[in-house]
Design a protein around this motif. Structure first.
Motif, PDB file in Angstrom:
ATOM      1  N   ARG A  58     -20.844  -1.809  20.642  1.00 23.11           N
ATOM      2  CA  ARG A  58     -19.848  -1.173  19.775  1.00 23.11           C
ATOM      3  C   ARG A  58     -18.695  -2.138  19.548  1.00 23.11           C
ATOM      4  O   ARG A  58     -18.249  -2.802  20.467  1.00 23.11           O
ATOM      5  N   THR A  59     -18.188  -2.170  18.344  1.00 23.81           N
ATOM      6  CA  THR A  59     -17.071  -3.063  18.036  1.00 23.81           C
ATOM      7  C   THR A  59     -15.800  -2.577  18.729  1.00 23.81           C
ATOM      8  O   THR A  59     -15.696  -1.417  19.143  1.00 23.81           O
ATOM      9  N   GLY A  60     -14.834  -3.472  18.832  1.00 23.17           N
ATOM     10  CA  GLY A  60     -13.539  -3.084  19.382  1.00 23.17           C
ATOM     11  C   GLY A  60     -12.910  -1.950  18.588  1.00 23.17           C
ATOM     12  O   GLY A  60     -12.270  -1.064  19.154  1.00 23.17           O
ATOM     13  N   TYR A  61     -13.103  -1.966  17.284  1.00 19.53           N
ATOM     14  CA  TYR A  61     -12.578  -0.896  16.430  1.00 19.53           C
ATOM     15  C   TYR A  61     -13.196   0.444  16.827  1.00 19.53           C
ATOM     16  O   TYR A  61     -12.493   1.445  16.958  1.00 19.53           O
ATOM     17  N   GLU A  62     -14.501   0.449  17.040  1.00 21.77           N
ATOM     18  CA  GLU A  62     -15.190   1.689  17.426  1.00 21.77           C
ATOM     19  C   GLU A  62     -14.744   2.159  18.812  1.00 21.77           C
ATOM     20  O   GLU A  62     -14.552   3.365  19.030  1.00 21.77           O
ATOM     21  N   ALA A  84     -10.910 -12.904  14.293  1.00 21.79           N
ATOM     22  CA  ALA A  84     -10.713 -12.634  12.866  1.00 21.79           C
ATOM     23  C   ALA A  84      -9.461 -11.772  12.684  1.00 21.79           C
ATOM     24  O   ALA A  84      -9.434 -10.615  13.085  1.00 21.79           O
ATOM     25  N   SER A  85      -8.411 -12.344  12.097  1.00 24.59           N
ATOM     26  CA  SER A  85      -7.140 -11.632  11.936  1.00 24.59           C
ATOM     27  C   SER A  85      -7.284 -10.304  11.213  1.00 24.59           C
ATOM     28  O   SER A  85      -6.618  -9.336  11.566  1.00 24.59           O
ATOM     29  N   GLU A  86      -8.147 -10.254  10.192  1.00 24.02           N
ATOM     30  CA  GLU A  86      -8.288  -9.003   9.443  1.00 24.02           C
ATOM     31  C   GLU A  86      -8.812  -7.875  10.317  1.00 24.02           C
ATOM     32  O   GLU A  86      -8.467  -6.709  10.119  1.00 24.02           O
ATOM     33  N   LYS A  87      -9.631  -8.189  11.310  1.00 28.42           N
ATOM     34  CA  LYS A  87     -10.134  -7.169  12.239  1.00 28.42           C
ATOM     35  C   LYS A  87      -9.013  -6.699  13.152  1.00 28.42           C
ATOM     36  O   LYS A  87      -8.928  -5.520  13.496  1.00 28.42           O
ATOM     37  N   MET A  91      -7.412  -2.836  13.551  1.00 25.58           N
ATOM     38  CA  MET A  91      -7.208  -2.124  14.821  1.00 25.58           C
ATOM     39  C   MET A  91      -5.751  -1.716  15.006  1.00 25.58           C
ATOM     40  O   MET A  91      -5.467  -0.637  15.530  1.00 25.58           O
ATOM     41  N   VAL A  92      -4.820  -2.542  14.550  1.00 27.51           N
ATOM     42  CA  VAL A  92      -3.404  -2.174  14.619  1.00 27.51           C
ATOM     43  C   VAL A  92      -3.147  -0.973  13.715  1.00 27.51           C
ATOM     44  O   VAL A  92      -2.449  -0.029  14.097  1.00 27.51           O
ATOM     45  N   ALA A  93      -3.733  -0.977  12.540  1.00 25.81           N
ATOM     46  CA  ALA A  93      -3.567   0.163  11.632  1.00 25.81           C
ATOM     47  C   ALA A  93      -4.134   1.442  12.245  1.00 25.81           C
ATOM     48  O   ALA A  93      -3.612   2.530  12.012  1.00 25.81           O
ATOM     49  N   ALA A  96      -3.743   0.301  17.675  1.00 26.16           N
ATOM     50  CA  ALA A  96      -3.442  -0.736  18.669  1.00 26.16           C
ATOM     51  C   ALA A  96      -1.971  -1.113  18.542  1.00 26.16           C
ATOM     52  O   ALA A  96      -1.380  -0.989  17.470  1.00 26.16           O
ATOM     53  N   ASP A  97      -1.383  -1.564  19.633  1.00 26.81           N
ATOM     54  CA  ASP A  97       0.035  -1.912  19.625  1.00 26.81           C
ATOM     55  C   ASP A  97       0.322  -3.238  18.941  1.00 26.81           C
ATOM     56  O   ASP A  97       1.374  -3.419  18.337  1.00 26.81           O
ATOM     57  N   GLU A  98      -0.613  -4.163  19.077  1.00 29.07           N
ATOM     58  CA  GLU A  98      -0.444  -5.462  18.434  1.00 29.07           C
ATOM     59  C   GLU A  98      -1.790  -6.149  18.320  1.00 29.07           C
ATOM     60  O   GLU A  98      -2.753  -5.764  18.968  1.00 29.07           O
ATOM     61  N   GLY A  99      -1.811  -7.166  17.478  1.00 29.71           N
ATOM     62  CA  GLY A  99      -3.018  -7.947  17.290  1.00 29.71           C
ATOM     63  C   GLY A  99      -2.698  -9.425  17.349  1.00 29.71           C
ATOM     64  O   GLY A  99      -1.639  -9.854  16.893  1.00 29.71           O
TER      65      GLY A  99
END
Length: 118
Positions: A58-62, A84-87, A91-93, A96-99
């Motif tokens: 599973r991705t970090g987003y999932e 990948a910055s866009e990923k 996740m921040v959106a 997540a607190d920061e990327g």
């Protein structure tokens, strides 16, 4: 500080040490895949959760989406750390607190830094 990292290719503690982070007082657990991610989060109870996006199964987003919609205690700090910055932005959106790009992980201000003294 308890740190749980989900990263499948790079040794997170080595990245932190190379960047000047003092790891003596950190308890770092790295999981090399995202199997049972929520169980690990519940059991380890990290203060800091580090999530790579590109990680099987599973991705970090999932993983983040599952965590935020579960009854698990949310870590104090969640860091998206994909290469990948866009990923990371996604996740921040999501919550997540920061990327940060994982190779710049040691640059985050909350890590204890080495003094450089011997």
């Amino acid at each position: 500080m308890r740190v749980l990292a989900f990263e499948d290719h790079y040794d997170i503690e080595a990245i932190l040490v190379a960047g000047g982070v003092q790891t003596d007082d950190l308890v770092i657990e790295q999981r090399w895949n995202s199997s049972d991610a929520l169980d690990w989060i519940r059991r380890f109870a990290p203060d800091v959760l580090l999530l790579d996006h590109f990680m099987p199964p599973r991705t970090g987003y999932e993983v983040l989406r599952s965590l935020l919609s579960s009854d698990a205690v949310r870590p104090s700090r969640i860091v998206a750390m994909s290469s990948a910055s866009e990923k990371n932005h996604a996740m921040v959106a999501l919550g997540a607190d920061e990327g940060v790009v994982k190779f710049d992980l040691a640059s985050l201000s909350f890590w204890p830094k080495t003094t450089g003294e011997i």
